[in-house]
Design a protein around this motif. Structure first.
Motif, PDB file in Angstrom:
ATOM      1  N   LEU A 177       6.334  -4.555  16.358  1.00 45.05           N
ATOM      2  CA  LEU A 177       5.415  -4.704  17.263  1.00 45.05           C
ATOM      3  C   LEU A 177       5.652  -6.343  17.847  1.00 45.05           C
ATOM      4  N   GLN A 209      -1.806  -4.893  13.319  1.00 40.73           N
ATOM      5  CA  GLN A 209      -2.790  -5.212  14.433  1.00 40.73           C
ATOM      6  C   GLN A 209      -3.354  -6.635  14.055  1.00 40.73           C
ATOM      7  N   GLN A 210      -3.808  -6.920  12.891  1.00 40.95           N
ATOM      8  CA  GLN A 210      -4.264  -8.266  12.803  1.00 40.95           C
ATOM      9  C   GLN A 210      -3.494  -9.228  12.951  1.00 40.95           C
ATOM     10  N   ASP A 230      -2.758  -9.712  16.700  1.00 39.53           N
ATOM     11  CA  ASP A 230      -3.998 -10.414  17.202  1.00 39.53           C
ATOM     12  C   ASP A 230      -3.854 -11.883  16.701  1.00 39.53           C
ATOM     13  N   GLN A 251      -0.992   0.219   9.963  1.00 40.08           N
ATOM     14  CA  GLN A 251      -1.227  -0.141  11.169  1.00 40.08           C
ATOM     15  C   GLN A 251      -2.554  -1.303  11.726  1.00 40.08           C
ATOM     16  N   GLN A 252      -3.254  -1.258  10.894  1.00 44.30           N
ATOM     17  CA  GLN A 252      -4.317  -2.248  10.927  1.00 44.30           C
ATOM     18  C   GLN A 252      -4.088  -3.436  10.536  1.00 44.30           C
TER      19      GLN A 252
END
Length: 355
Positions: free
Chosen positions: A314, A280-281, A284, A276-277
């Protein structure tokens, strides 16, 4: 032994049904009343024996009737709760989508490995992309794209008449990176989505249940994007290395942005929190490129199947740049002989780009 341990753990931590619990309490109370159980306890004291006795068939008839009424209420309430749970469970559906696209091998189906913690009846959807595949090498990628193009209609048919809260998706697969990413884009993240991966050492599907080791992408090259740049090459190295020399064969004269996972290897992805992290990177970074005016991204992705699927789910279909995902072929002099343009940024259908 592994199967026994997993099953035992699942049973210990299974979801308890309030209705079944109430029925288990109420039925013994019925037995006490109907069987005519007599209970007697004698406790010796300094003033003589203290005797406590209760006879459900004797003079305590009022108490027996009270117990009967309470037991009836408990069992009736438990039965109603069980009916409610069954109705709710019957509405829930877990759509298990498995992509097969590397080799002519059946293997364990993903649906058989879905944890019992995921609610709903299972509906298996196998997308066989192996037509035009020779030992893992795609011969006819356009045929595979056509098969994936029919998936949205299939999903819509299976979800017809159901509330979104009653639907969950389970994704997994062994297929080339562009097709897995495309599958993620098609499924999207608007419903609950669980992603599983194939463990090559255990020869089994696994959930992403390991601890997060705290290692993340190191992002470099963002300063090369400016208002004059419209196309960039985004290289994501999450398992193997994406080599800049290979990228330059097909992408000349465009800035290269790199996301390189610290301590990367083929087994550094088994944590849900970590993925998940990392996702997200990635998101972003893409958003940052879009804010700087980039309108096209050529993605070179070396990542496990589960992370590839996650990145696809995503990727915003409307607000992010056009995206093409490249296929790596080590034996091809071009290294990336073809790519798939994703159905995002106004593109209605996925398109094949041949080099």
């Amino acid at each position: 032994m592994n199967y026994f341990v997993r099953s035992f753990i699942d049973w210990i931590f299974r979801r308890r049904s309030a209705g079944v619990t109430l029925v288990k309490i109420g039925v013994p109370l019925f037995a006490v009343v109907l069987v005519g159980l007599t209970v007697g306890v004698t406790i010796p004291t300094s003033h003589g024996p203290f005797i406590f006795s209760w006879d459900s068939a004797g003079s305590t008839g009022a108490l027996s009737w009270g117990v009967f009424v309470i037991a009836s209420f408990i069992v009736l309430l438990g039965g109603l709760l069980i009916i409610r749970d069954i109705r709710q469970e019957s509405r829930k559906k877990a759509i298990v989508i498995e992509a097969r696209g590397l080799r002519d091998w059946q293997g364990q189906p993903l649906a058989s490995a879905v944890p019992s913690s995921i609610p709903g009846r299972r509906e298996q959807v196998i997308i066989d992309l192996r037509q035009g595949v020779v030992d893992g090498q795609i011969v006819s990628p356009d045929a595979a794209i056509r098969r994936l193009a029919s998936l949205p209609d299939d999903i819509a048919r299976r979800c017809d008449g159901l509330d979104r809260s009653d639907i969950s998706f389970v994704l997994g697969g062994l297929a080339p990176v562009p097709f897995l990413f495309l599958l993620g884009v098609i499924v999207d993240d608007e419903s609950r989505t669980f992603i599983m991966d194939w463990d090559r050492t255990q020869h089994a599907w696994r959930a992403l249940a390991d601890e997060d080791d705290g290692k993340r992408f190191v992002v470099t090259g963002l300063d090369a994007a400016n208002a004059a740049v419209r196309r960039v090459a985004l290289c994501v190295s999450a398992s193997y290395d994406v080599l800049e020399a290979d990228v330059r064969i097909v992408e000349t004269g465009v800035p290269i942005i790199k996301l390189e996972l610290e301590g990367r290897n083929t087994s550094s992805h088994w944590s849900e929190t970590k993925q998940q992290q990392l996702a997200q990177q990635f998101l972003d970074t893409v958003m940052s490129l879009a804010q700087q005016g980039v309108t096209e991204i050529s993605l070179f992705l070396a990542a496990p199947a589960s992370l590839t699927l996650r990145l696809g789910t995503l990727y915003d279909k409307r607000n992010l740049p056009l995206l093409e995902v490249n296929q790596y072929e080590q034996g091809d002099p071009k290294r990336f002989p073809w790519a798939v343009r994703m159905p995002v940024a106004g593109l209605p259908q996925a398109e094949l780009t041949q080099r």
